[in-house]
Design a protein around this motif. Structure first.
Motif, mmCIF file in Angstrom:
data_model
loop_
_atom_site.group_PDB
_atom_site.id
_atom_site.type_symbol
_atom_site.label_atom_id
_atom_site.label_comp_id
_atom_site.label_asym_id
_atom_site.label_seq_id
_atom_site.Cartn_x
_atom_site.Cartn_y
_atom_site.Cartn_z
ATOM 1 N N ARG A 98 -6.559 -13.418 67.405
ATOM 2 C CA ARG A 98 -7.717 -13.209 66.531
ATOM 3 C C ARG A 98 -7.274 -12.598 65.211
ATOM 4 N NH1 ARG A 98 -12.508 -13.070 69.926
ATOM 5 N NH2 ARG A 98 -11.897 -12.851 72.090
ATOM 6 N N HIS A 99 -7.970 -12.975 64.175
ATOM 7 C CA HIS A 99 -7.876 -12.305 62.881
ATOM 8 C C HIS A 99 -9.271 -11.784 62.625
ATOM 9 C CE1 HIS A 99 -7.910 -11.949 58.445
ATOM 10 N NE2 HIS A 99 -6.754 -11.384 58.722
ATOM 11 N N ASP A 100 -9.382 -10.475 62.529
ATOM 12 C CA ASP A 100 -10.685 -9.825 62.553
ATOM 13 C C ASP A 100 -11.366 -10.261 63.855
ATOM 14 O OD1 ASP A 100 -10.271 -8.479 60.126
ATOM 15 O OD2 ASP A 100 -10.935 -10.228 58.986
ATOM 16 N N ARG A 101 -12.502 -10.917 63.786
ATOM 17 C CA ARG A 101 -13.177 -11.337 65.018
ATOM 18 C C ARG A 101 -13.022 -12.832 65.279
ATOM 19 N NH1 ARG A 101 -18.917 -9.082 65.599
ATOM 20 N NH2 ARG A 101 -18.337 -9.091 67.780
ATOM 21 N N ARG A 102 -12.433 -13.548 64.346
ATOM 22 C CA ARG A 102 -12.301 -15.000 64.452
ATOM 23 C C ARG A 102 -11.061 -15.374 65.273
ATOM 24 N NH1 ARG A 102 -13.928 -19.692 62.319
ATOM 25 N NH2 ARG A 102 -12.391 -21.279 61.773
#
Length: 169
Positions: free
Chosen positions: A53-57
């Motif tokens: 994940r990158h942040d919440r994505r």
């Protein structure tokens, strides 16, 4: 690492991967979209799933499976995908590290790659995979073939070639 209750996450990212890179996979979106909860829960009984994940994505995923009849020190990597915006940033290396950390007794990792997917072959080469010499035709009668790649060495020969440490180190 995803747990059984996370099957909707695995399904969503798998469908994204099939839409993004359909020629990289044997499975097709139209078939996978019909797999329901029971089918996805069954997959979790035999496979480990990791997402990045990158942040919440979610920006990447892979799964590993122990193949019947193969040695206990070996697992196969499947369903690999990294969001195009995050390729060449270490996402796949981090995912593979997580899979390796979940199975410390596994010293040999294998993956089947379409023989026409030179981009994937180059990525795996950079990660320390090399061809085993094994090839197989796809069961769909298309004439397409896969080649098998391997990283690491059998248990008695030493350590896994990739991943070797924590991501970013």
């Amino acid at each position: 690492m995803l747990g059984t209750e996370d099957w909707p996450i695995a399904r969503e990212v798998r469908l994204r991967a099939l839409k993004d890179s359909p020629s990289a996979y044997i499975s097709e979106y139209e078939d996978e979209v019909t797999v329901g909860e029971e089918g996805w829960r069954e997959r979790f009984t035999r496979m480990r799933w990791v997402v990045a994940r990158h942040d919440r994505r979610i920006v990447g995923t892979a799964s590993s499976v122990r193949v019947a009849g193969r040695p206990a020190y070996e697992r196969h990597i499947e369903s690999v995908w990294v969001d195009p915006r995050y390729r060449r940033t270490g996402v796949l290396r981090a995912i593979l590290w997580q899979l390796a950390a979940a199975d410390p007794d596994v010293t040999e990792w294998r993956v089947w790659v379409l023989d026409t997917n030179t981009v994937a072959q180059e990525v795996y080469d950079r990660l320390g995979f090399f061809p085993t010499g094994e090839r197989q035709p796809l069961p769909d009668g298309s004439g397409r073939r896969e080649i098998r790649l391997r990283a690491g060495r059998p248990r008695d020969a030493g350590q896994l070639a990739v991943p070797t440490g924590e991501p970013g180190r």
